[in-house]
Design a protein around this motif. Sequence first.
Motif, short mmCIF file in Angstrom:
data_model
loop_
_atom_site.label_atom_id
_atom_site.label_comp_id
_atom_site.label_asym_id
_atom_site.label_seq_id
_atom_site.Cartn_x
_atom_site.Cartn_y
_atom_site.Cartn_z
N LEU A 4 -0.67 1.78 -6.23
CA LEU A 4 -1.52 2.05 -5.08
C LEU A 4 -2.91 2.44 -5.56
O LEU A 4 -3.07 3.39 -6.33
CB LEU A 4 -0.93 3.19 -4.24
CG LEU A 4 -1.81 3.74 -3.11
CD1 LEU A 4 -2.10 2.67 -2.07
CD2 LEU A 4 -1.14 4.96 -2.47
N SER A 5 -3.92 1.70 -5.11
CA SER A 5 -5.31 2.01 -5.44
C SER A 5 -5.99 2.63 -4.23
O SER A 5 -6.04 2.01 -3.15
CB SER A 5 -6.07 0.74 -5.85
OG SER A 5 -5.53 0.18 -7.04
N LEU A 6 -6.47 3.86 -4.39
CA LEU A 6 -7.27 4.52 -3.37
C LEU A 6 -8.72 4.37 -3.78
O LEU A 6 -9.16 4.98 -4.76
CB LEU A 6 -6.88 5.99 -3.24
CG LEU A 6 -5.41 6.26 -2.89
CD1 LEU A 6 -5.11 7.74 -2.89
CD2 LEU A 6 -5.05 5.63 -1.53
N ILE A 7 -9.45 3.55 -3.05
CA ILE A 7 -10.78 3.11 -3.49
C ILE A 7 -11.84 3.77 -2.63
O ILE A 7 -11.98 3.50 -1.44
CB ILE A 7 -10.91 1.58 -3.38
CG1 ILE A 7 -9.79 0.90 -4.17
CG2 ILE A 7 -12.28 1.12 -3.88
CD1 ILE A 7 -9.72 -0.61 -3.98
N GLY A 8 -12.63 4.67 -3.23
CA GLY A 8 -13.74 5.29 -2.53
C GLY A 8 -14.82 4.27 -2.26
O GLY A 8 -15.28 3.58 -3.17
N ILE A 9 -15.23 4.17 -0.98
CA ILE A 9 -16.21 3.14 -0.60
C ILE A 9 -17.53 3.75 -0.13
O ILE A 9 -18.37 3.04 0.44
CB ILE A 9 -15.65 2.21 0.48
CG1 ILE A 9 -15.25 2.98 1.74
CG2 ILE A 9 -14.48 1.41 -0.07
CD1 ILE A 9 -14.90 2.10 2.93
N GLY A 10 -17.73 5.06 -0.37
CA GLY A 10 -18.95 5.67 0.11
C GLY A 10 -18.84 6.00 1.59
O GLY A 10 -17.76 5.91 2.18
N ILE A 25 -10.77 -3.85 -5.63
CA ILE A 25 -10.52 -4.62 -4.41
C ILE A 25 -10.00 -6.00 -4.76
O ILE A 25 -9.04 -6.50 -4.16
CB ILE A 25 -11.81 -4.70 -3.56
CG1 ILE A 25 -12.12 -3.34 -2.94
CG2 ILE A 25 -11.69 -5.78 -2.49
CD1 ILE A 25 -13.49 -3.26 -2.27
N ASN A 26 -10.62 -6.63 -5.74
CA ASN A 26 -10.21 -7.99 -6.11
C ASN A 26 -8.92 -8.02 -6.91
O ASN A 26 -8.28 -9.08 -7.00
CB ASN A 26 -11.34 -8.67 -6.89
CG ASN A 26 -12.43 -9.19 -5.98
OD1 ASN A 26 -12.27 -10.22 -5.33
ND2 ASN A 26 -13.54 -8.47 -5.92
N ALA A 27 -8.51 -6.89 -7.49
CA ALA A 27 -7.25 -6.83 -8.23
C ALA A 27 -6.05 -6.63 -7.31
O ALA A 27 -4.90 -6.80 -7.73
CB ALA A 27 -7.30 -5.71 -9.26
N ALA A 28 -6.30 -6.28 -6.05
CA ALA A 28 -5.21 -5.96 -5.13
C ALA A 28 -4.50 -7.21 -4.63
O ALA A 28 -5.13 -8.24 -4.38
CB ALA A 28 -5.75 -5.16 -3.95
N ASP A 29 -3.19 -7.09 -4.48
CA ASP A 29 -2.41 -8.13 -3.81
C ASP A 29 -2.48 -7.97 -2.29
O ASP A 29 -2.39 -8.94 -1.54
CB ASP A 29 -0.94 -8.08 -4.26
CG ASP A 29 -0.79 -8.29 -5.75
OD1 ASP A 29 -1.20 -9.36 -6.24
OD2 ASP A 29 -0.29 -7.37 -6.43
N LYS A 102 8.41 -3.97 -3.33
CA LYS A 102 8.44 -2.93 -4.36
C LYS A 102 7.61 -3.28 -5.59
O LYS A 102 7.60 -2.52 -6.56
CB LYS A 102 9.89 -2.68 -4.80
CG LYS A 102 10.85 -2.35 -3.67
CD LYS A 102 10.45 -1.07 -2.94
CE LYS A 102 11.47 -0.74 -1.84
NZ LYS A 102 11.05 0.45 -1.05
N ASP A 103 6.92 -4.40 -5.57
CA ASP A 103 6.19 -4.82 -6.76
C ASP A 103 4.83 -5.39 -6.36
O ASP A 103 4.76 -6.24 -5.47
CB ASP A 103 7.00 -5.88 -7.53
CG ASP A 103 6.34 -6.25 -8.84
OD1 ASP A 103 5.89 -5.34 -9.56
OD2 ASP A 103 6.26 -7.45 -9.14
N GLY A 104 3.77 -4.92 -7.02
CA GLY A 104 2.44 -5.43 -6.74
C GLY A 104 1.43 -4.32 -6.58
O GLY A 104 1.73 -3.14 -6.77
#
Length: 250
Positions: A4-10, A25-29, A102-104
């Motif tokens: 899980l990526s929690l991405i701060g976007i300002g 963002i581009n690495a996310a499935d 469960k994967d990604g």
Amino acid sequence: MLKLSLIGIGCGDPAYLTGKAIDAINAADLILIPRKGEEKSDLADLRRQICADVLTNEATRMVEFDLPVRDSARENYRAGVDDWHDAVAASWSREIDKHLGKDGRVALLIWGDPSLYDSSLRIARRLESLPTIEVIPGITAIQALCAAHALSLNEIGEAFLVTTGRRLREGGWPDGVDTVVVMLDGGTAFEALEPEGIHIWWGAYLGMADEIIHSGALADVGATIVAARRAARERHGWIMDCYILKRGSV
């Protein structure tokens, strides 16, 4: 394995997005975009715009979902927040299981920075299948507010305190500091203070096209801020604002 990526976007301006945020963002499935009702559709629109601007991975899927609403009438504030976090975690889990399994890699675009007065990290640790958590820092509302006013937050060698409107209203000016940053103020808690000797730097919709800022001696501009805040809330249906208070000479 789930990540899980929690991405701060300002806090409003897509130009605040960092290179690391764009990479994540581009690495996310899967990118989950929460909807918070029609009144806050601007927040979902910004997330959609960011993805339209920077997402080049054609394999990445975007899924929108409705967030549970917190019961703000609960007498026990902390218990109400805990129950709401449980409900949000359950909604995240449902969307992840349905669209990824469960994967990604799944990503959420977090307003401001995930570490500052944001519940995403606490919610993430309540997920049914605990993922590996990645945090991408973002520009905070405090940084954007200081930039908007060309203001140095701390005085030389001095501390400052970040608090909430509720705590300021209930407890008054905090001991031991002359600079206070106030966030998550559902109203205008500064009205509970004796204004003499206090300066305020206030901003709403920071970084967005509708940004509003006011500053000055609290005794002089307090009423102006109250009126501007009320009008903006009526116009948009929601408001996101914060402010800095300083005591003494400025």
